[in-house]
Design a protein around this motif. Structure first.
Motif, PDB file in Angstrom:
ATOM      1  N   THR A  75       0.670  -1.379  -0.023  1.00 23.76           N
ATOM      2  CA  THR A  75       0.060   0.197   0.111  1.00 23.76           C
ATOM      3  C   THR A  75       0.947   1.197   0.044  1.00 23.76           C
ATOM      4  N   LYS A  76       2.235   1.150   0.302  1.00 22.74           N
ATOM      5  CA  LYS A  76       3.072   2.201   0.202  1.00 22.74           C
ATOM      6  C   LYS A  76       3.665   2.517  -1.034  1.00 22.74           C
ATOM      7  N   HIS A  77       3.239   1.796  -2.105  1.00 28.14           N
ATOM      8  CA  HIS A  77       3.776   1.848  -3.128  1.00 28.14           C
ATOM      9  C   HIS A  77       4.076   3.202  -3.841  1.00 28.14           C
ATOM     10  N   TYR A  78       2.940   4.075  -3.531  1.00 26.67           N
ATOM     11  CA  TYR A  78       3.195   5.525  -4.347  1.00 26.67           C
ATOM     12  C   TYR A  78       3.990   6.171  -3.450  1.00 26.67           C
ATOM     13  N   PHE A  79       4.112   6.132  -2.235  1.00 25.27           N
ATOM     14  CA  PHE A  79       4.703   6.819  -1.272  1.00 25.27           C
ATOM     15  C   PHE A  79       6.170   6.809  -1.730  1.00 25.27           C
ATOM     16  N   VAL A  80       6.599   5.337  -1.789  1.00 23.35           N
ATOM     17  CA  VAL A  80       8.022   5.140  -2.085  1.00 23.35           C
ATOM     18  C   VAL A  80       8.425   5.536  -3.364  1.00 23.35           C
ATOM     19  N   ASP A  81       7.608   5.142  -4.374  1.00 20.93           N
ATOM     20  CA  ASP A  81       7.872   5.628  -5.724  1.00 20.93           C
ATOM     21  C   ASP A  81       8.243   7.173  -5.791  1.00 20.93           C
ATOM     22  N   LYS A  82       7.368   7.667  -5.298  1.00 19.07           N
ATOM     23  CA  LYS A  82       7.551   9.410  -5.437  1.00 19.07           C
ATOM     24  C   LYS A  82       8.846   9.907  -5.064  1.00 19.07           C
ATOM     25  N   ARG A  83       9.371   9.240  -3.772  1.00 21.52           N
ATOM     26  CA  ARG A  83      10.445   9.745  -3.139  1.00 21.52           C
ATOM     27  C   ARG A  83      11.727   9.133  -3.895  1.00 21.52           C
ATOM     28  N   LEU A  84      11.478   8.033  -4.292  1.00 23.47           N
ATOM     29  CA  LEU A  84      12.577   7.359  -5.061  1.00 23.47           C
ATOM     30  C   LEU A  84      12.881   8.247  -6.347  1.00 23.47           C
ATOM     31  N   VAL A  85      11.878   8.669  -7.332  1.00 24.74           N
ATOM     32  CA  VAL A  85      11.787   9.328  -8.431  1.00 24.74           C
ATOM     33  C   VAL A  85      12.706  10.835  -8.011  1.00 24.74           C
ATOM     34  N   GLU A  86      12.349  11.142  -6.975  1.00 26.12           N
ATOM     35  CA  GLU A  86      13.011  12.649  -6.439  1.00 26.12           C
ATOM     36  C   GLU A  86      14.513  12.348  -6.601  1.00 26.12           C
ATOM     37  N   ARG A  87      14.950  11.311  -5.703  1.00 23.36           N
ATOM     38  CA  ARG A  87      16.178  11.151  -5.601  1.00 23.36           C
ATOM     39  C   ARG A  87      16.920  10.996  -6.805  1.00 23.36           C
ATOM     40  N   ILE A  88      16.284   9.894  -7.613  1.00 23.07           N
ATOM     41  CA  ILE A  88      16.720   9.704  -8.857  1.00 23.07           C
ATOM     42  C   ILE A  88      17.154  10.835  -9.881  1.00 23.07           C
ATOM     43  N   GLN A  89      16.224  11.792  -9.847  1.00 25.04           N
ATOM     44  CA  GLN A  89      16.171  13.045 -10.657  1.00 25.04           C
ATOM     45  C   GLN A  89      17.532  13.905  -9.782  1.00 25.04           C
ATOM     46  N   ALA A  90      17.558  14.026  -8.351  1.00 23.66           N
ATOM     47  CA  ALA A  90      18.525  14.985  -7.890  1.00 23.66           C
ATOM     48  C   ALA A  90      19.727  14.293  -8.069  1.00 23.66           C
ATOM     49  N   THR A  91      20.240  13.229  -8.170  1.00 23.27           N
ATOM     50  CA  THR A  91      21.392  12.589  -8.266  1.00 23.27           C
ATOM     51  C   THR A  91      21.946  12.527  -9.726  1.00 23.27           C
ATOM     52  N   GLY A  92      21.034  13.024 -10.840  1.00 19.86           N
ATOM     53  CA  GLY A  92      21.362  12.958 -12.171  1.00 19.86           C
ATOM     54  C   GLY A  92      21.106  11.713 -12.755  1.00 19.86           C
ATOM     55  N   ASN A  93      20.736  10.674 -12.334  1.00 23.28           N
ATOM     56  CA  ASN A  93      20.409   9.418 -12.937  1.00 23.28           C
ATOM     57  C   ASN A  93      19.238   9.368 -13.611  1.00 23.28           C
ATOM     58  N   ASP A  94      19.275   8.317 -14.810  1.00 19.27           N
ATOM     59  CA  ASP A  94      18.368   8.444 -15.838  1.00 19.27           C
ATOM     60  C   ASP A  94      17.148   7.491 -15.214  1.00 19.27           C
ATOM     61  N   ASN A  95      17.438   6.482 -14.584  1.00 19.18           N
ATOM     62  CA  ASN A  95      16.367   5.626 -14.362  1.00 19.18           C
ATOM     63  C   ASN A  95      16.636   4.729 -12.951  1.00 19.18           C
ATOM     64  N   PHE A  96      15.822   3.815 -12.528  1.00 21.84           N
ATOM     65  CA  PHE A  96      15.924   3.267 -11.212  1.00 21.84           C
ATOM     66  C   PHE A  96      17.222   2.525 -11.142  1.00 21.84           C
ATOM     67  N   ARG A  97      17.617   1.648 -12.315  1.00 24.22           N
ATOM     68  CA  ARG A  97      18.719   0.758 -12.288  1.00 24.22           C
ATOM     69  C   ARG A  97      19.988   1.648 -11.983  1.00 24.22           C
ATOM     70  N   SER A  98      20.206   2.577 -12.512  1.00 23.35           N
ATOM     71  CA  SER A  98      21.587   3.204 -12.750  1.00 23.35           C
ATOM     72  C   SER A  98      21.614   3.715 -11.260  1.00 23.35           C
ATOM     73  N   TYR A  99      20.424   4.299 -10.521  1.00 22.19           N
ATOM     74  CA  TYR A  99      20.248   4.988  -9.437  1.00 22.19           C
ATOM     75  C   TYR A  99      20.746   4.030  -8.335  1.00 22.19           C
ATOM     76  N   PHE A 100      20.034   2.542  -8.147  1.00 21.02           N
ATOM     77  CA  PHE A 100      20.121   1.554  -7.480  1.00 21.02           C
ATOM     78  C   PHE A 100      21.676   1.080  -7.234  1.00 21.02           C
ATOM     79  N   VAL A 101      22.286   0.988  -8.506  1.00 18.74           N
ATOM     80  CA  VAL A 101      23.814   0.497  -8.463  1.00 18.74           C
ATOM     81  C   VAL A 101      24.675   1.521  -7.598  1.00 18.74           C
ATOM     82  N   MET A 102      24.298   2.821  -7.773  1.00 18.18           N
ATOM     83  CA  MET A 102      25.029   3.710  -7.299  1.00 18.18           C
ATOM     84  C   MET A 102      24.828   3.899  -5.695  1.00 18.18           C
ATOM     85  N   LEU A 103      23.496   3.478  -5.441  1.00 14.62           N
ATOM     86  CA  LEU A 103      23.132   3.517  -3.907  1.00 14.62           C
ATOM     87  C   LEU A 103      23.811   2.489  -3.313  1.00 14.62           C
ATOM     88  N   ARG A 104      23.613   1.347  -3.712  1.00 12.91           N
ATOM     89  CA  ARG A 104      24.283   0.044  -3.354  1.00 12.91           C
ATOM     90  C   ARG A 104      25.752  -0.075  -3.175  1.00 12.91           C
TER      91      ARG A 104
END
Length: 281
Positions: free
Chosen positions: A33-62
């Motif tokens: 049920t928190k899918h939208y809550f999480v997605d919205k904040r993930l997209v915010e950090r993806i864009q803030a860090t200059g990544n194009d998509n979840f995959r590249s952001y997640f690699v950087m994060l890990r």
């Protein structure tokens, strides 16, 4: 002319992958049920860090070594909903019942140690300080240490500044506002003496290594945090809180939380004002 960059999207598989990662790091578990809550904040950090998509952001994060981006994400994902004198009946229980029992087993030269976790933006620990000064006649007889901790570095900085809007102070009587606050640009700031009376620290209560530094508390306020954990994280957190208490120490949970459903370590204590949990002597 360059076309505007498309907003990244988070697939269900990516949501689950991130959820498992965030759970391992923080103990916080996001339901579907928190899918939208999480997605919205993930997209915010993806864009803030200059990544194009979840995959590249997640690699950087890990694979980041500094932990800076993980902390930024934690700050964004944690909910800080509080106000002064929230669930006041527990503060009444503290000054009328809990502390009277604590001091029966404590010499005058030994500090009373109270821990507020999560501290959020500081309303709870500052409420504790005000309540002790206003309602516990023996407050001047003991050295009282107030520690307040949170997993969110941004919210800790706000807590140290101690500035609040009308919503935060809505339940405070006017005499207390005049006594303990200064009005600044439409906000209310806690006076310097109270700000200096609380030590704010960063902690993840499901991180056993971090929790080794938290010991010998007489009272812990851990309200409305365990509801964000799954059963495994709740047990880890409960055992860590148990270890943080002195024998005979007390823990206050949120009104919808029950330590009895998590672990048998604690003894249930029914005071006139509230039900709390005690580490056996």
């Amino acid at each position: 002319m360059s076309l505007p960059q498309a907003t990244p999207t988070i697939s269900n598989e990516e949501f689950l992958k991130f959820r498992d990662f965030f759970y391992r790091k923080t103990g916080i578990f996001f339901e579907e049920t928190k899918h939208y809550f999480v997605d919205k904040r993930l997209v915010e950090r993806i864009q803030a860090t200059g990544n194009d998509n979840f995959r590249s952001y997640f690699v950087m994060l890990r694979f980041e070594t500094s932990g800076t981006e993980l902390q930024a994400l934690i700050n964004l994902m944690t909910v800080n909903e509080t106000y002064f004198f929230r669930e006041e009946y527990q503060f009444t229980c503290l000054v009328n019942s809990i502390l009277e029992e604590v001091v029966q087993h404590k010499p005058r030269n030994e500090s009373i140690r109270i821990w507020s976790v999560p501290s959020s933006s500081g309303e709870e620990p500052y409420s504790l300080a005000i309540y002790l000064l206003e309602h516990w006649p023996r407050a001047d007889d003991y050295n009282i240490e107030l520690v307040a901790s949170d997993i969110d570095t941004g919210i800790l900085e706000r807590a140290r500044q101690g500035r609040y809007d009308q919503r935060s102070i809505q339940h405070l009587p006017e005499p207390l506002l005049r006594k303990y606050f200064t009005k600044l640009n439409g906000q209310y700031q806690i006076n310097a003496d109270l700000r200096n009376s609380v030590e704010f620290t960063l902690v993840n209560i499901t991180d056993l290594a971090q929790m080794r530094g938290y010991r010998d508390f007489d009272v812990v306020f851990c309200r409305n945090l365990l509801i964000y954990f799954d059963d495994t994280s709740r047990r880890i957190a409960a055992e860590s809180l148990f270890n943080a208490l002195r024998p005979g120490g007390f823990i206050c949970l949120g009104h919808s939380e029950s330590m009895s459903r998590i672990t048998p370590l604690f003894k249930v204590r029914k005071f006139p004002e509230a039900i709390v949990y005690q580490k056996p002597r």
